[in-house]
Design a protein around this motif. Sequence first.
Motif, PDB file in Angstrom:
ATOM      1  N   THR A 187     101.413  19.897  56.931  1.00  0.00           N
ATOM      2  CA  THR A 187     101.957  19.390  55.677  1.00  0.00           C
ATOM      3  C   THR A 187     102.097  20.495  54.643  1.00  0.00           C
ATOM      4  OG1 THR A 187     100.951  17.239  56.099  1.00  0.00           O
ATOM      5  CG2 THR A 187     101.621  17.695  53.845  1.00  0.00           C
ATOM      6  N   GLU A 188     101.128  21.406  54.588  1.00  0.00           N
ATOM      7  CA  GLU A 188     101.211  22.490  53.614  1.00  0.00           C
ATOM      8  C   GLU A 188     102.449  23.354  53.848  1.00  0.00           C
ATOM      9  OE1 GLU A 188      97.630  24.717  53.287  1.00  0.00           O
ATOM     10  OE2 GLU A 188      96.464  23.012  52.524  1.00  0.00           O
ATOM     11  N   TYR A 189     102.734  23.666  55.112  1.00  0.00           N
ATOM     12  CA  TYR A 189     103.925  24.476  55.406  1.00  0.00           C
ATOM     13  C   TYR A 189     105.203  23.692  55.127  1.00  0.00           C
ATOM     14  CZ  TYR A 189     100.948  27.967  57.666  1.00  0.00           C
ATOM     15  OH  TYR A 189     100.006  28.938  57.921  1.00  0.00           O
ATOM     16  N   LEU A 190     105.237  22.433  55.558  1.00  0.00           N
ATOM     17  CA  LEU A 190     106.448  21.639  55.366  1.00  0.00           C
ATOM     18  C   LEU A 190     106.698  21.377  53.883  1.00  0.00           C
ATOM     19  CD1 LEU A 190     108.800  20.176  56.635  1.00  0.00           C
ATOM     20  CD2 LEU A 190     107.331  18.174  56.994  1.00  0.00           C
ATOM     21  N   ALA A 191     105.633  21.103  53.125  1.00  0.00           N
ATOM     22  CA  ALA A 191     105.782  20.882  51.684  1.00  0.00           C
ATOM     23  C   ALA A 191     106.316  22.130  51.000  1.00  0.00           C
ATOM     24  CB  ALA A 191     104.442  20.472  51.079  1.00  0.00           C
ATOM     25  N   THR A 192     105.817  23.295  51.388  1.00  0.00           N
ATOM     26  CA  THR A 192     106.277  24.551  50.795  1.00  0.00           C
ATOM     27  C   THR A 192     107.758  24.766  51.078  1.00  0.00           C
ATOM     28  OG1 THR A 192     104.074  25.525  51.038  1.00  0.00           O
ATOM     29  CG2 THR A 192     105.919  27.042  50.725  1.00  0.00           C
ATOM     30  N   MET A 193     108.178  24.536  52.328  1.00  0.00           N
ATOM     31  CA  MET A 193     109.590  24.705  52.681  1.00  0.00           C
ATOM     32  C   MET A 193     110.467  23.701  51.944  1.00  0.00           C
ATOM     33  SD  MET A 193     109.319  25.392  56.765  1.00  0.00           S
ATOM     34  CE  MET A 193     108.308  26.747  57.384  1.00  0.00           C
ATOM     35  N   GLY A 211      91.103  19.496  50.377  1.00  0.00           N
ATOM     36  CA  GLY A 211      91.455  20.899  50.586  1.00  0.00           C
ATOM     37  C   GLY A 211      92.923  21.208  50.451  1.00  0.00           C
ATOM     38  N   PHE A 212      93.751  20.191  50.156  1.00  0.00           N
ATOM     39  CA  PHE A 212      95.197  20.419  50.060  1.00  0.00           C
ATOM     40  C   PHE A 212      95.532  21.151  48.774  1.00  0.00           C
ATOM     41  CE2 PHE A 212      99.501  19.228  48.816  1.00  0.00           C
ATOM     42  CZ  PHE A 212     100.204  19.525  49.967  1.00  0.00           C
ATOM     43  N   ASN A 213      96.318  22.195  48.882  1.00  0.00           N
ATOM     44  CA  ASN A 213      96.663  22.978  47.690  1.00  0.00           C
ATOM     45  C   ASN A 213      98.028  23.634  47.869  1.00  0.00           C
ATOM     46  OD1 ASN A 213      96.581  24.350  45.257  1.00  0.00           O
ATOM     47  ND2 ASN A 213      95.416  26.065  46.095  1.00  0.00           N
ATOM     48  N   VAL A 214      99.073  22.924  47.460  1.00  0.00           N
ATOM     49  CA  VAL A 214     100.422  23.479  47.439  1.00  0.00           C
ATOM     50  C   VAL A 214     100.963  23.305  46.025  1.00  0.00           C
ATOM     51  CG1 VAL A 214     102.781  23.307  48.313  1.00  0.00           C
ATOM     52  CG2 VAL A 214     100.848  22.993  49.876  1.00  0.00           C
ATOM     53  N   PRO A 215     101.028  24.379  45.237  1.00  0.00           N
ATOM     54  CA  PRO A 215     101.537  24.276  43.865  1.00  0.00           C
ATOM     55  C   PRO A 215     102.934  23.653  43.845  1.00  0.00           C
ATOM     56  CG  PRO A 215     100.539  26.424  44.228  1.00  0.00           C
ATOM     57  CD  PRO A 215     100.609  25.758  45.571  1.00  0.00           C
ATOM     58  N   GLY A 216     103.103  22.662  42.986  1.00  0.00           N
ATOM     59  CA  GLY A 216     104.399  21.996  42.869  1.00  0.00           C
ATOM     60  C   GLY A 216     104.477  20.692  43.616  1.00  0.00           C
ATOM     61  N   VAL A 253     102.716  14.150  48.477  1.00  0.00           N
ATOM     62  CA  VAL A 253     101.866  14.111  49.669  1.00  0.00           C
ATOM     63  C   VAL A 253     100.840  13.008  49.485  1.00  0.00           C
ATOM     64  CG1 VAL A 253     100.200  15.386  51.076  1.00  0.00           C
ATOM     65  CG2 VAL A 253     102.209  16.560  50.133  1.00  0.00           C
ATOM     66  N   CYS A 254     100.716  12.163  50.497  1.00  0.00           N
ATOM     67  CA  CYS A 254      99.790  11.039  50.436  1.00  0.00           C
ATOM     68  C   CYS A 254      98.749  11.162  51.539  1.00  0.00           C
ATOM     69  CB  CYS A 254     100.563   9.726  50.575  1.00  0.00           C
ATOM     70  SG  CYS A 254      99.521   8.297  50.922  1.00  0.00           S
ATOM     71  N   ASP A 255      97.472  11.095  51.165  1.00  0.00           N
ATOM     72  CA  ASP A 255      96.404  11.066  52.169  1.00  0.00           C
ATOM     73  C   ASP A 255      95.143  10.480  51.545  1.00  0.00           C
ATOM     74  OD1 ASP A 255      94.608  11.507  54.290  1.00  0.00           O
ATOM     75  OD2 ASP A 255      95.722  13.288  54.911  1.00  0.00           O
ATOM     76  N   PRO A 256      94.731   9.285  51.986  1.00  0.00           N
ATOM     77  CA  PRO A 256      93.515   8.685  51.423  1.00  0.00           C
ATOM     78  C   PRO A 256      92.237   9.281  51.998  1.00  0.00           C
ATOM     79  CG  PRO A 256      94.446   7.238  53.092  1.00  0.00           C
ATOM     80  CD  PRO A 256      95.396   8.396  52.955  1.00  0.00           C
ATOM     81  N   ARG A 257      92.338  10.155  52.983  1.00  0.00           N
ATOM     82  CA  ARG A 257      91.161  10.739  53.624  1.00  0.00           C
ATOM     83  C   ARG A 257      90.669  11.931  52.805  1.00  0.00           C
ATOM     84  NH1 ARG A 257      94.019  11.969  59.256  1.00  0.00           N
ATOM     85  NH2 ARG A 257      95.334  13.025  57.704  1.00  0.00           N
ATOM     86  N   GLU A 258      89.485  11.807  52.283  1.00  0.00           N
ATOM     87  CA  GLU A 258      88.930  12.830  51.407  1.00  0.00           C
ATOM     88  C   GLU A 258      88.824  14.180  52.102  1.00  0.00           C
ATOM     89  OE1 GLU A 258      87.419  14.674  48.047  1.00  0.00           O
ATOM     90  OE2 GLU A 258      88.374  12.700  48.258  1.00  0.00           O
TER      91      GLU A 258
END
Length: 353
Positions: free
Chosen positions: A182-188, A208-213, A198-203
């Motif tokens: 997801t981090e790579y796809l979100a960046t692209m 740890g998700f960190n994609v600026p924007g 990005v949606c994820d209810p799993r803590e």
Amino acid sequence: MENLDVMVLRTLRDWRLAGRRALLATVVRTWGSSPRPVGSIMALCEDGAVAGSVSGGCIEDDLIWRYSRAYAGQGDAREMPQGAPAFVKYGITADEAHRFGLPCGGTLELLLEPDPEGASLGRLVEQLEAGHLVRRTVRLADGQVTLEPADTPSELALDEADMANTFGPEYRMLLIGAGPLTEYLATMALFSGFAVTVCDPREEYSAGFNVPGARLVREMPDDVVAAFRPDRRSCVVALTHDPKLDDLALLEALGTDAFYVGAIGSRRNNEARRERMVEHFGQTEASLERLRGPIGIYIGSKTPPEIAVSVMAEILAVKNGVPLPRDLDVARAKDQLAVQANDPGALVCGVRA
């Protein structure tokens, strides 16, 4: 990265409201190959500053040279952009095509609007920022602009009296799952001009998700899809491999106008997903026809960044209305490789080896 048209129009609005002279150039016709599609826009300020693009750069350079000199009183006064909109063509001859960097045989025509009204541009930008689709009509006789709400995206329309260009909010992407892929796809997606959620209810994943924007939400995916309200400029991609998260979200998305709905997974997982949806959720082969999986085009990808390239390429192809070649479809390509592995005389590039 925000929608390019909105950025161009916002920049042009700011120039005009600040009292600076500027023009808006729109690609209205193309013949043969063209570096930018009909409807593309560019703004040019009196000091030579540019926002947007109508070609690969050479036509922009010519417009800057001609009109910034005219604004400064250094060029031909007859080239001073003023009054009613005017048409200009590039690439009519082979020499011009070479000079302006157009593909062989390429020709494009621009409509130049000198000094568009700042207040009208402000209303247009305000509506686009609010997520509305807007049809902007320019009267060719005098440059008078009319703004109207539009129900659906449409191609630029040009006749003897008017030019109408429909502008919309940016394309949106909703990703289910916050893992490494997801981090790579979100960046692209972000640098391709999509607004990304990005949606994820799993803590353990969302923490740890960190994609600026990219916007991160932690509600259940099917509720997020419903609140997201996908439209014809939206895509929904499930990436968790967890049926409890993916299945209901995908079913919710299939009931919308999203241009792309798909889920990661092998062919076996994809078949199992479809069987679950038919058996437990009353779906049919017809109702699942829009569900894509395995997603991506086949490039032999194994790592998260390569898989993201594969998926992003397919999404952009669908967005742009480009049919994908059969040999790039993941399922068919893998079937072909399996046949070749078991039969040395199998088909290679469509013919028997």
